[in-house]
Motif scaffolding. Structure first.
Motif, PDB file in Angstrom:
ATOM      1  N   ALA A 269      19.783 -27.351 -33.149  1.00 16.36           N
ATOM      2  CA  ALA A 269      19.064 -28.415 -33.857  1.00 16.36           C
ATOM      3  C   ALA A 269      19.764 -29.743 -33.653  1.00 16.36           C
ATOM      4  N   SER A 270      18.973 -30.809 -33.545  1.00 13.52           N
ATOM      5  CA  SER A 270      19.516 -32.153 -33.393  1.00 13.52           C
ATOM      6  C   SER A 270      18.486 -33.157 -33.866  1.00 13.52           C
ATOM      7  N   MET A 271      18.950 -34.367 -34.109  1.00 15.02           N
ATOM      8  CA  MET A 271      18.087 -35.440 -34.596  1.00 15.02           C
ATOM      9  C   MET A 271      17.841 -36.459 -33.491  1.00 15.02           C
ATOM     10  N   PRO A 272      16.605 -36.946 -33.347  1.00  8.82           N
ATOM     11  CA  PRO A 272      16.371 -38.047 -32.406  1.00  8.82           C
ATOM     12  C   PRO A 272      16.949 -39.342 -32.964  1.00  8.82           C
ATOM     13  N   ASP A 273      17.319 -40.243 -32.071  1.00  5.00           N
ATOM     14  CA  ASP A 273      17.843 -41.530 -32.493  1.00  5.00           C
ATOM     15  C   ASP A 273      16.772 -42.330 -33.222  1.00  5.00           C
ATOM     16  N   GLY A 274      17.215 -43.200 -34.122  1.00  5.58           N
ATOM     17  CA  GLY A 274      16.289 -44.085 -34.827  1.00  5.58           C
ATOM     18  C   GLY A 274      16.366 -43.905 -36.330  1.00  5.58           C
ATOM     19  N   VAL A 275      15.933 -44.939 -37.051  1.00  7.50           N
ATOM     20  CA  VAL A 275      15.895 -44.876 -38.510  1.00  7.50           C
ATOM     21  C   VAL A 275      14.728 -43.980 -38.923  1.00  7.50           C
ATOM     22  N   PRO A 276      14.754 -43.480 -40.169  1.00  9.49           N
ATOM     23  CA  PRO A 276      13.697 -42.547 -40.595  1.00  9.49           C
ATOM     24  C   PRO A 276      12.285 -43.051 -40.377  1.00  9.49           C
ATOM     25  N   SER A 277      12.030 -44.338 -40.718  1.00  3.61           N
ATOM     26  CA  SER A 277      10.666 -44.844 -40.596  1.00  3.61           C
ATOM     27  C   SER A 277      10.174 -44.794 -39.159  1.00  3.61           C
ATOM     28  N   GLU A 278      11.072 -44.960 -38.179  1.00  2.00           N
ATOM     29  CA  GLU A 278      10.680 -44.895 -36.773  1.00  2.00           C
ATOM     30  C   GLU A 278      10.469 -43.453 -36.329  1.00  2.00           C
ATOM     31  N   MET A 287       0.473 -40.522 -38.255  1.00  2.00           N
ATOM     32  CA  MET A 287      -0.447 -41.338 -37.474  1.00  2.00           C
ATOM     33  C   MET A 287      -1.867 -41.229 -38.027  1.00  2.00           C
ATOM     34  N   SER A 288      -2.266 -40.025 -38.391  1.00  3.10           N
ATOM     35  CA  SER A 288      -3.609 -39.812 -38.933  1.00  3.10           C
ATOM     36  C   SER A 288      -3.792 -40.582 -40.239  1.00  3.10           C
ATOM     37  N   ALA A 289      -2.774 -40.566 -41.087  1.00  2.24           N
ATOM     38  CA  ALA A 289      -2.855 -41.307 -42.348  1.00  2.24           C
ATOM     39  C   ALA A 289      -2.976 -42.810 -42.094  1.00  2.24           C
ATOM     40  N   GLU A 290      -2.276 -43.300 -41.070  1.00  4.43           N
ATOM     41  CA  GLU A 290      -2.391 -44.725 -40.755  1.00  4.43           C
ATOM     42  C   GLU A 290      -3.779 -45.052 -40.200  1.00  4.43           C
ATOM     43  N   ARG A 291      -4.334 -44.165 -39.411  1.00  7.12           N
ATOM     44  CA  ARG A 291      -5.687 -44.403 -38.909  1.00  7.12           C
ATOM     45  C   ARG A 291      -6.687 -44.426 -40.071  1.00  7.12           C
ATOM     46  N   GLY A 292      -6.409 -43.654 -41.110  1.00  4.58           N
ATOM     47  CA  GLY A 292      -7.253 -43.711 -42.303  1.00  4.58           C
ATOM     48  C   GLY A 292      -7.235 -45.096 -42.931  1.00  4.58           C
ATOM     49  N   ALA A 369      -2.074 -45.663 -50.261  1.00  2.00           N
ATOM     50  CA  ALA A 369      -1.237 -44.779 -51.075  1.00  2.00           C
ATOM     51  C   ALA A 369      -1.065 -43.421 -50.406  1.00  2.00           C
ATOM     52  N   THR A 370      -2.121 -42.934 -49.764  1.00  4.11           N
ATOM     53  CA  THR A 370      -2.041 -41.660 -49.047  1.00  4.11           C
ATOM     54  C   THR A 370      -1.053 -41.744 -47.896  1.00  4.11           C
ATOM     55  N   TYR A 371      -1.079 -42.861 -47.179  1.00  5.07           N
ATOM     56  CA  TYR A 371      -0.142 -43.075 -46.081  1.00  5.07           C
ATOM     57  C   TYR A 371       1.294 -43.082 -46.594  1.00  5.07           C
ATOM     58  N   GLU A 372       1.537 -43.805 -47.687  1.00  2.00           N
ATOM     59  CA  GLU A 372       2.883 -43.880 -48.239  1.00  2.00           C
ATOM     60  C   GLU A 372       3.359 -42.513 -48.725  1.00  2.00           C
ATOM     61  N   LYS A 373       2.456 -41.756 -49.355  1.00  2.00           N
ATOM     62  CA  LYS A 373       2.835 -40.413 -49.805  1.00  2.00           C
ATOM     63  C   LYS A 373       3.131 -39.507 -48.610  1.00  2.00           C
ATOM     64  N   SER A 374       2.380 -39.657 -47.515  1.00  2.54           N
ATOM     65  CA  SER A 374       2.634 -38.866 -46.307  1.00  2.54           C
ATOM     66  C   SER A 374       4.026 -39.160 -45.752  1.00  2.54           C
ATOM     67  N   ILE A 375       4.422 -40.434 -45.770  1.00  5.17           N
ATOM     68  CA  ILE A 375       5.759 -40.809 -45.314  1.00  5.17           C
ATOM     69  C   ILE A 375       6.826 -40.176 -46.202  1.00  5.17           C
ATOM     70  N   GLN A 376       6.621 -40.253 -47.520  1.00  7.14           N
ATOM     71  CA  GLN A 376       7.601 -39.691 -48.453  1.00  7.14           C
ATOM     72  C   GLN A 376       7.702 -38.172 -48.308  1.00  7.14           C
TER      73      GLN A 376
END
Length: 477
Positions: A269-278, A287-292, A369-376
Motif C-alpha cells: 500500500a502507498s499514497m499518491p502525492d498531493g494534498v487530500p483535496s487533489e 467527479m459525479s457529485a461535481e457534475r451534479g 451539500a452533496t458534493y461536500e458530503k462526498s468529499i468528507q
C-alpha cells in the motif's frame, strides 16, 4: 440576389441566437476537509508515497487473481448494465444536443384531380425544403438543457468507473476471503487429527483406569467441537465460492482459486502525492457529485429563461405548379417561400416560473451539500484505511508471536500430561488457546492482505476504463 432576400432574416436570426446565458457562473466549492492526511501513531505507513496510483493490472500481482478479475470485467452483469447506461446516456445527450440546430426536411407531393367527368386529369406538383419550428436560443434555455444532458451522460461514465473500481476490489476481497476460509478449514482438519489422536490415547488410558471419565468426556467434546468447526468452514468455503462466482458472472476454474491465504497478492500500500483535496478529486464518485452541481447550475439557467420571450421560426422554400409534366415543376415562375416567426411572452403563470426558479436554486444548494458530503465521506474512508495500514503490521507480528507461544505452551502441557505431571484440563486449555491463536493469526493475515485492497479502492484505484481496440489493433480514441 432577389431569391436570397427571404432567407436573410432567418440567417440573421440564427447568427444572433444564443447570445445570453442566464445560468450562474460555476465555481467549485472549497473541499471541506483538512489540508493533510491524519498524522500520529496509527498512520505511520501513510508516509509511503508514489507519483500516482498504479493500474489494477500492475497492482494485482497474483496471476490467478489477475485472471479472475479479467473474467469478472468481461462477465459481471452489474458492470455490463453500467456500460449500457453509458450508451443510453450518450444517445439521450445526442437527442438533446440536436435541438441546438434547425431541423430541415425535403418534401414533395403530387396531387391529381379528375375534371369534367373523366375527360381530363390535372396534376399539381410541389417540392420544397422546410424547416420545422426552431427555437432561437436567445436566453440559453436549449443550451442549458443540453448541458444537463451532457452532465447526465458524464455521470453515467463516472458510475461505470465507480462500478469497475468496486468490482475489482470486491473480487479481490472475495478471493482473499475464500483463501482465508480454506486456510481455516485446513487448520481445523489438522486440529481434528491431533484431537482424535489425543482422544484415542485418553480412551486407552480410561479403559485401563489410568484416566478418569471426566478426562474421557472432555477429550470427546474436543473431537465433536472440531468436527462441527470443520462442517462450518466447509459451508463457508462453498458460500465464498458462490459469492465469488456471482461477482465474476461465470464459473471460476479451480486452478484460479487459492489453496491457502496469499499475503503478497497485491503491491504494498502507498499514497499518491498531493494534498487530500487533489487526491480525492480523482475518485469518480466525487467527479459525479461535481457534475451534479454543474447540472444544477444549468437548471437555474433553464428556470430563468422561462421569464423571457421564446422565439421560434418556421420556414420553407421550393417550387410548385400545375403543369401536366413533372419536368415543368422548376420552370420559371413556380418558386414559393414562406417565413413564419412566432414569439411567446409569459405574462401570467400563476407564480409557476418563480416557483421553478426557487426549486432550481434549492436543488443547486442540495447538489453543493452533496458534493461536500462526498468529499468528507471519501476523506474518512481514506483516513480509516490509513489507520488500518498503520497498525495492521504490528497486530500481525503480535498475532504471530502469540500463535507461536500458544503452540509451544500446548506442546509443553501435552508433554507434562503424558508424564503424569499435569491434569488433562491443562492440556485442553492449552489446546483451545493454540487453536484460537492460529485462527486469529489467519484473520490478521486476511486483514493485512485486505487492507491494501481497501486503500487502493478508496483512493480511486482500478477506475480507469480500458478503451476498445480498433480493427488495426490500436486503441481507439
Amino acid at each position: 440576389m432577389k431569391k436570397l432576400l427571404p432567407i436573410l432574416p432567418l440567417a440573421a436570426a440564427m447568427i444572433l441566437s444564443g447570445c445570453v446565458n442566464l445560468a450562474p457562473d460555476y465555481e467549485r466549492p472549497a473541499a471541506p476537509v483538512a489540508d493533510q492526511w491524519p498524522m500520529g501513531e496509527s498512520y505511520k505507513t501513510s508516509e509511503m508515497k508514489r507519483e500516482s496510483l498504479p493500474e489494477w493490472q500492475d497492482f494485482i500481482r497474483d496471476e490467478r487473481l489477475h485472471k479472475v478479475i479479467e473474467l469478472a470485467l468481461a462477465n459481471n452483469r452489474d458492470l455490463r448494465i453500467s456500460a449500457l447506461n453509458v450508451e443510453k446516456a450518450r444517445a439521450l445527450y445526442g437527442v438533446q444536443r440536436a435541438e441546438l440546430f434547425p431541423t430541415v426536411a425535403a418534401r414533395a407531393s403530387n396531387t391529381a384531380s379528375d375534371v369534367r367527368g373523366g375527360m381530363s386529369t390535372t396534376h399539381s406538383y410541389t417540392a420544397q425544403l422546410a424547416m420545422s419550428s426552431y427555437e432561437l436560443d436567445f436566453f440559453g434555455r436549449v443550451r442549458n438543457l443540453t448541458e444537463q444532458a451532457l452532465q447526465s451522460y458524464l455521470q453515467s461514465e463516472d458510475a461505470q468507473r465507480t462500478a469497475q473500481g468496486s468490482l475489482i476490489a470486491e473480487v479481490a476481497m472475495a478471493w482473499l476471503t475464500l483463501s482465508a476460509d480454506r486456510a481455516q478449514l485446513t487448520l481445523q482438519e489438522e486440529t481434528l487429527k491431533s484431537q482424535e489422536e489425543s482422544f484415542r490415547l485418553v480412551e486407552e488410558s480410561y479403559k485401563y483406569g489410568a484416566a478418569s471419565q471426566l478426562d474421557y468426556e472432555q477429550a470427546r467434546t474436543t473431537v465433536a467441537a472440531a468436527r462441527a468447526q470443520i462442517a462450518s468452514y466447509v459451508r463457508a468455503v462453498a458460500q465464498d465460492r458462490n459469492a465469488l462466482e456471482l461477482l465474476v458472472g461465470a464459473k471460476v476454474d479451480e486452478a484460479l482459486l487459492p489453496e491457502t491465504l496469499v499475503l503478497d497478492s497485491t503491491l504494498p500500500a502507498s499514497m499518491p502525492d498531493g494534498v487530500p483535496s487533489e487526491v480525492l478529486l480523482n475518485r469518480p464518485d466525487i467527479m459525479s457529485a461535481e457534475r451534479g452541481m454543474i447540472s444544477a447550475n444549468a437548471n437555474i439557467g433553464v428556470a430563468r429563461a422561462a421569464f423571457f420571450p421564446s422565439i421560434s421560426l418556421t420556414a420553407a422554400a421550393g417550387s410548385t405548379g400545375g403543369a401536366m409534366h413533372l419536368s415543368d415543376l422548376f420552370a420559371k415562375g413556380t418558386g414559393i417561400w414562406n417565413f413564419a416567426p412566432s414569439i411567446s411572452l409569459p405574462i401570467f403563470t400563476g407564480g409557476a416560473n418563480l416557483a421553478n426558479l426557487r426549486a432550481a436554486e434549492a436543488s443547486q444548494q442540495i447538489a453543493a451539500a452533496t458534493y461536500e458530503k462526498s468529499i468528507q465521506t471519501a476523506f474518512r474512508e481514506v483516513a480509516d484505511a490509513l489507520a488500518t495500514e498503520g497498525t495492521v503490521e504490528r497486530e500481525l507480528a503480535a498475532r504471530r508471536d502469540y500463535a507461536e507461544a500458544a503452540g509451544r505452551a500446548y506442546e509443553l502441557s501435552n508433554s507434562r500430561y503424558k508424564h503424569g505431571a499435569a491434569a488433562y484440563t491443562e492440556v485442553l486449555d492449552a489446546q483451545r488457546a493454540k487453536v484460537s491463536a492460529d485462527q486469529q493469526l489467519i484473520t490478521a493475515e486476511l486483514a493485512r492482505a485486505s487492507s491494501m485492497v481497501t486503500l487502493y479502492k478508496v483512493l480511486g484505484g482500478g477506475t480507469r476504463i480500458a478503451q476498445p481496440a480498433a480493427a488495426d489493433g490500436k486503441v481507439s480514441e
